[in-house]
Scaffold this motif. Structure first.
Motif, mmCIF file in Angstrom:
data_model
loop_
_atom_site.group_PDB
_atom_site.id
_atom_site.type_symbol
_atom_site.label_atom_id
_atom_site.label_comp_id
_atom_site.label_asym_id
_atom_site.label_seq_id
_atom_site.Cartn_x
_atom_site.Cartn_y
_atom_site.Cartn_z
ATOM 1 N N LEU A 78 -4.546 10.373 0.268
ATOM 2 C CA LEU A 78 -5.616 11.318 1.789
ATOM 3 C C LEU A 78 -6.636 10.011 2.230
ATOM 4 O O LEU A 78 -7.196 10.756 3.364
ATOM 5 C CB LEU A 78 -5.715 12.230 0.575
ATOM 6 N N ALA A 79 -7.067 9.020 1.654
ATOM 7 C CA ALA A 79 -7.836 7.711 2.761
ATOM 8 C C ALA A 79 -7.215 7.682 4.143
ATOM 9 O O ALA A 79 -8.417 6.835 4.438
ATOM 10 C CB ALA A 79 -8.574 6.881 1.523
ATOM 11 N N ASN A 80 -5.619 7.027 3.867
ATOM 12 C CA ASN A 80 -5.572 6.173 5.368
ATOM 13 C C ASN A 80 -4.811 7.607 5.960
ATOM 14 O O ASN A 80 -4.299 8.356 5.659
ATOM 15 C CB ASN A 80 -3.978 5.892 4.126
ATOM 16 N N LYS A 81 -5.697 7.151 7.192
ATOM 17 C CA LYS A 81 -4.854 8.562 8.445
ATOM 18 C C LYS A 81 -3.456 8.324 8.707
ATOM 19 O O LYS A 81 -3.257 9.645 8.607
ATOM 20 C CB LYS A 81 -6.045 7.346 10.100
ATOM 21 N N ASP A 82 -2.702 7.205 8.210
ATOM 22 C CA ASP A 82 -1.430 6.949 8.783
ATOM 23 C C ASP A 82 -0.798 8.251 7.686
ATOM 24 O O ASP A 82 0.109 9.068 7.687
ATOM 25 C CB ASP A 82 -0.626 6.043 9.168
ATOM 26 N N GLY A 83 -1.083 7.557 6.486
ATOM 27 C CA GLY A 83 -0.484 8.112 5.384
ATOM 28 C C GLY A 83 -1.067 9.929 5.279
ATOM 29 O O GLY A 83 0.430 10.921 4.838
ATOM 30 N N LEU A 84 -2.287 10.657 5.447
ATOM 31 C CA LEU A 84 -3.418 11.735 5.587
ATOM 32 C C LEU A 84 -1.678 12.550 7.007
ATOM 33 O O LEU A 84 -1.202 13.535 6.428
ATOM 34 C CB LEU A 84 -4.211 11.766 6.341
ATOM 35 N N ASP A 85 -1.924 11.573 8.034
ATOM 36 C CA ASP A 85 -1.401 12.124 8.412
ATOM 37 C C ASP A 85 0.368 13.186 8.903
ATOM 38 O O ASP A 85 1.284 14.176 8.733
ATOM 39 C CB ASP A 85 -0.990 11.628 10.320
ATOM 40 N N ALA A 86 0.727 11.941 7.963
ATOM 41 C CA ALA A 86 2.249 11.775 7.373
ATOM 42 C C ALA A 86 2.577 13.290 6.485
ATOM 43 O O ALA A 86 3.306 13.843 6.268
ATOM 44 C CB ALA A 86 2.966 10.797 7.070
ATOM 45 N N GLU A 121 0.521 -1.279 0.123
ATOM 46 C CA GLU A 121 0.029 -0.154 0.255
ATOM 47 C C GLU A 121 1.086 0.988 -0.115
ATOM 48 O O GLU A 121 0.849 2.122 -0.571
ATOM 49 C CB GLU A 121 -0.518 -0.090 1.318
ATOM 50 N N THR A 122 2.440 1.029 0.787
ATOM 51 C CA THR A 122 2.273 2.314 0.687
ATOM 52 C C THR A 122 3.453 2.840 -0.306
ATOM 53 O O THR A 122 3.391 3.981 -1.197
ATOM 54 C CB THR A 122 3.981 1.917 1.815
ATOM 55 N N MET A 123 3.691 1.759 -1.319
ATOM 56 C CA MET A 123 3.871 1.637 -2.498
ATOM 57 C C MET A 123 3.673 2.295 -3.662
ATOM 58 O O MET A 123 3.627 2.900 -4.122
ATOM 59 C CB MET A 123 4.364 0.496 -3.360
ATOM 60 N N ALA A 124 2.251 2.183 -3.112
ATOM 61 C CA ALA A 124 0.863 2.094 -3.722
ATOM 62 C C ALA A 124 0.823 3.897 -3.967
ATOM 63 O O ALA A 124 0.195 4.840 -4.939
ATOM 64 C CB ALA A 124 -0.807 1.304 -4.188
ATOM 65 N N TRP A 125 1.177 4.003 -3.196
ATOM 66 C CA TRP A 125 0.938 5.764 -2.865
ATOM 67 C C TRP A 125 1.624 6.649 -3.926
ATOM 68 O O TRP A 125 1.717 7.512 -3.915
ATOM 69 C CB TRP A 125 0.649 6.111 -1.045
ATOM 70 N N SER A 126 2.484 5.713 -3.805
ATOM 71 C CA SER A 126 3.659 6.775 -4.967
ATOM 72 C C SER A 126 2.810 6.535 -6.124
ATOM 73 O O SER A 126 3.251 7.785 -7.108
ATOM 74 C CB SER A 126 5.513 6.535 -4.804
ATOM 75 N N GLU A 127 2.001 6.108 -6.334
ATOM 76 C CA GLU A 127 1.497 5.843 -7.874
ATOM 77 C C GLU A 127 -0.320 6.951 -7.210
ATOM 78 O O GLU A 127 -0.426 7.253 -8.651
ATOM 79 C CB GLU A 127 0.487 4.657 -8.006
ATOM 80 N N SER A 128 -0.709 6.754 -5.916
ATOM 81 C CA SER A 128 -1.469 7.112 -6.152
ATOM 82 C C SER A 128 -1.633 8.528 -4.794
ATOM 83 O O SER A 128 -1.745 7.753 -3.793
ATOM 84 C CB SER A 128 -2.690 6.240 -5.897
ATOM 85 N N MET A 129 -2.186 9.268 -4.813
ATOM 86 C CA MET A 129 -2.033 10.201 -4.028
ATOM 87 C C MET A 129 -3.639 10.357 -3.130
ATOM 88 O O MET A 129 -3.977 10.391 -2.054
ATOM 89 C CB MET A 129 -2.702 12.186 -3.988
ATOM 90 N N ASP A 130 -4.797 9.001 -3.729
ATOM 91 C CA ASP A 130 -5.830 9.257 -3.197
ATOM 92 C C ASP A 130 -5.741 8.063 -2.090
ATOM 93 O O ASP A 130 -6.439 8.579 -1.104
ATOM 94 C CB ASP A 130 -6.787 8.471 -4.131
ATOM 95 N N THR A 131 -5.141 7.477 -2.341
ATOM 96 C CA THR A 131 -4.997 5.889 -1.490
ATOM 97 C C THR A 131 -4.173 6.589 -0.302
ATOM 98 O O THR A 131 -4.553 6.550 0.907
ATOM 99 C CB THR A 131 -4.190 4.913 -1.822
#
Length: 144
Positions: free
Chosen positions: A18-26, A6-16
């Protein structure tokens, strides 16, 4: 499904992200360090606004978004073009759920093109990846 994936997928997608609490916090922490956290805060405020059901709430929430992010000298003024800003100012007295859509799109693409790629190279992102990986190990230990 693995969180590292999932963390790798974020590099392709900002949506993922923004939808993930830890990701959004970071991401927020990173934007704070760049003094541009108003962008993600505005984006989140718009997402919340679009879910508003009651018409009285629509008016008060729209007014709050306007005074926080749009009007001249707003405390968290976002960087949008004059035309978009004027359009919102003209419609803010009778706001609709889509009145911030153009501004939200602009800010979204600004984050995607500008902040997001820098975030992927940042310490915040590296920490996040590390946290995800550590989390995976801990989670599986009891099953060994």
């Amino acid at each position: 499904r693995s969180h590292t994936g999932e963390t790798m997928a974020w590099s392709e997608s900002m949506d993922t992200l923004l939808a993930n609490k830890d990701g959004l916090d970071a991401f927020r922490t990173f934007l704070k360090s760049e003094f541009s956290e108003e962008n993600v805060e505005f984006w989140l405020a718009c997402e919340d606004f679009k879910k508003t059901k009651s018409s009285t709430k629509i008016a008060s929430k729209a007014q709050k978004i306007y005074s926080d992010f749009i009007q001249a000298d707003a405390p968290k003024e976002i960087n949008i073009d004059f035309h978009t800003k004027t359009h919102i100012s003209q419609n803010i007295s009778e706001p609709t759920l889509s009145c911030f859509d153009d501004a939200q799109r602009l800010i979204y693409s600004l984050m995607a093109k500008d902040s997001f790629p820098r975030f992927l190279r940042s310490e915040e992102y590296k920490e996040l990846v590390k946290k995800q990986q550590n989390g995976n190990q801990k989670r599986w230990l009891p099953f060994l």
